[in-house]
Design a protein around this motif. Structure first.
Motif, PDB file in Angstrom:
ATOM      1  N   VAL A 171      -8.242  -5.021  -3.008  1.00  0.00           N
ATOM      2  CA  VAL A 171      -7.365  -4.804  -1.851  1.00  0.00           C
ATOM      3  C   VAL A 171      -7.379  -6.052  -0.969  1.00  0.00           C
TER       4      VAL A 171
ATOM      5  N   CYS B  24       0.801  -1.224   0.000  1.00  0.00           N
ATOM      6  CA  CYS B  24       0.000   0.000   0.000  1.00  0.00           C
ATOM      7  C   CYS B  24       0.830   1.269   0.000  1.00  0.00           C
TER       8      CYS B  24
ATOM      9  N   ALA C  43      -6.740   5.162  -0.273  1.00  0.00           N
ATOM     10  CA  ALA C  43      -7.539   4.164  -0.991  1.00  0.00           C
ATOM     11  C   ALA C  43      -8.298   4.801  -2.157  1.00  0.00           C
TER      12      ALA C  43
END
Lengths: 212, 212
Positions: free
Chosen positions: A129, A88, A118
């Protein structure tokens, strides 16, 4: 709400052990994951072997790629992987470069990621994800909480296909009832029991019981 | 202020190409890095081969490990690596688990890491960080700025050994004059020139000119 997929994570140190594991459960699962430990230990030969044995399954290379997304993803695709993971905290250019080379990309959620980040992944075209309980955090005694479940609900509401992983056992699945989970990723909860094939079937049956 | 080390990053897709590269410059550099691309493509065999060829050099496995720190680090150490990298968004338990298995660990700084997080790494016993210009960010046109240099100064002031990397060329080194850089990590700036050995020597000479 679709039926969540079952993904097996092969986090073996040695290719032959991963291949032994997968011959036990490969036919039962929807997604076969070459885990980070395996990819780093054996390289893309692990993905090539899994593709050779399972020509029709979705194969995921869990590279947790942080940089050089295009090159890493190209190597995964050439080895036969359909999907790949990025971490991430990778930059958006890294994610975009990787997404061009593979059929789909999963963002692995570790550390203090934010919903604002996000949004940027979604804008960059990423729709998958992986919500994680860190393996090491689990060792340290942490477990699934309502905070986790609410974050998963929020990601689903944003439009993400959310896979969940980290210490999943058959008894854990019911915690996620009512949530549109994309895939459950199990590793040792299936691989390290006396009868892995039966465990995989029981996972699938429990998924069908709750989400079917 | 010590003389910064020179680290060569082998980000090849294929082991034989990495070995060709390192035979050109291995004797000139202080640290030999099996890059993430190489580790993921060829696994720990890449580290084993580098150790076989350079028994006395510091060898770094750039795994950018995000989870399962103990297992990944143990595999790196068994293959002959001295150092390993973890990604900054890994959890502290992951970092601590990895640190137990290798001689030293570098935290790779990507995305929106904070100095508050850096304090927690320091408390966990990690003393090396790698300040990065993302390869993909560089492709997107970004470059070294005063903002980067100030962050590096602040990390050094906190007590970290700070290595810097990302599009480094000999002309870039002078940007860091006056900063106690631990190592400069170069890849294609040395590997992909007509005479890599000469390039490595020029890097070392420039480091000595500025910091010596």
């Amino acid at each position: 709400m679709g039926l969540p997929k079952l993904q097996i994570a092969l986090d073996n140190d040695v290719l032959s052990e991963a291949l032994y594991s997968i011959t036990q459960v490969g036919d039962e699962v929807d997604v076969i994951e070459a885990g980070t430990i395996l990819c780093l230990a054996e390289g893309m030969e692990a993905v090539r072997c899994l593709r050779a044995l399972y020509p029709d399954k979705i194969i995921l290379a869990d590279t947790k790629c942080a940089d050089a997304g295009g090159t890493v993803a190209k190597n995964c695709a050439l080895a036969g992987a359909n999907w790949m993971t990025v971490i991430c905290c990778a930059t958006i250019p890294t994610m975009k470069a990787a997404l061009k080379e593979v059929q789909d990309l999963q963002v692995e959620l570790y550390g203090d990621w934010t919903f604002a980040e996000a949004e940027t992944w979604m804008e960059a075209g990423l729709v998958q994800v992986v919500y994680h309980q860190s393996r090491d955090a689990l060792f340290a005694g942490e477990t699934w909480s309502e905070v986790d479940l609410n974050k998963i609900r929020q990601l689903v509401a944003m439009g993400f296909k959310v896979s969940v992983t980290g210490g999943l056992e058959m008894e854990t699945l019911r915690l996620f009832a009512g949530i549109d989970v994309y895939a459950f990723i199990a590793g040792r909860g299936i691989r390290d029991v006396a009868n892995p094939r039966q465990a995989a079937r029981e996972f699938k049956a429990e998924i069908k019981r709750i989400w079917g």
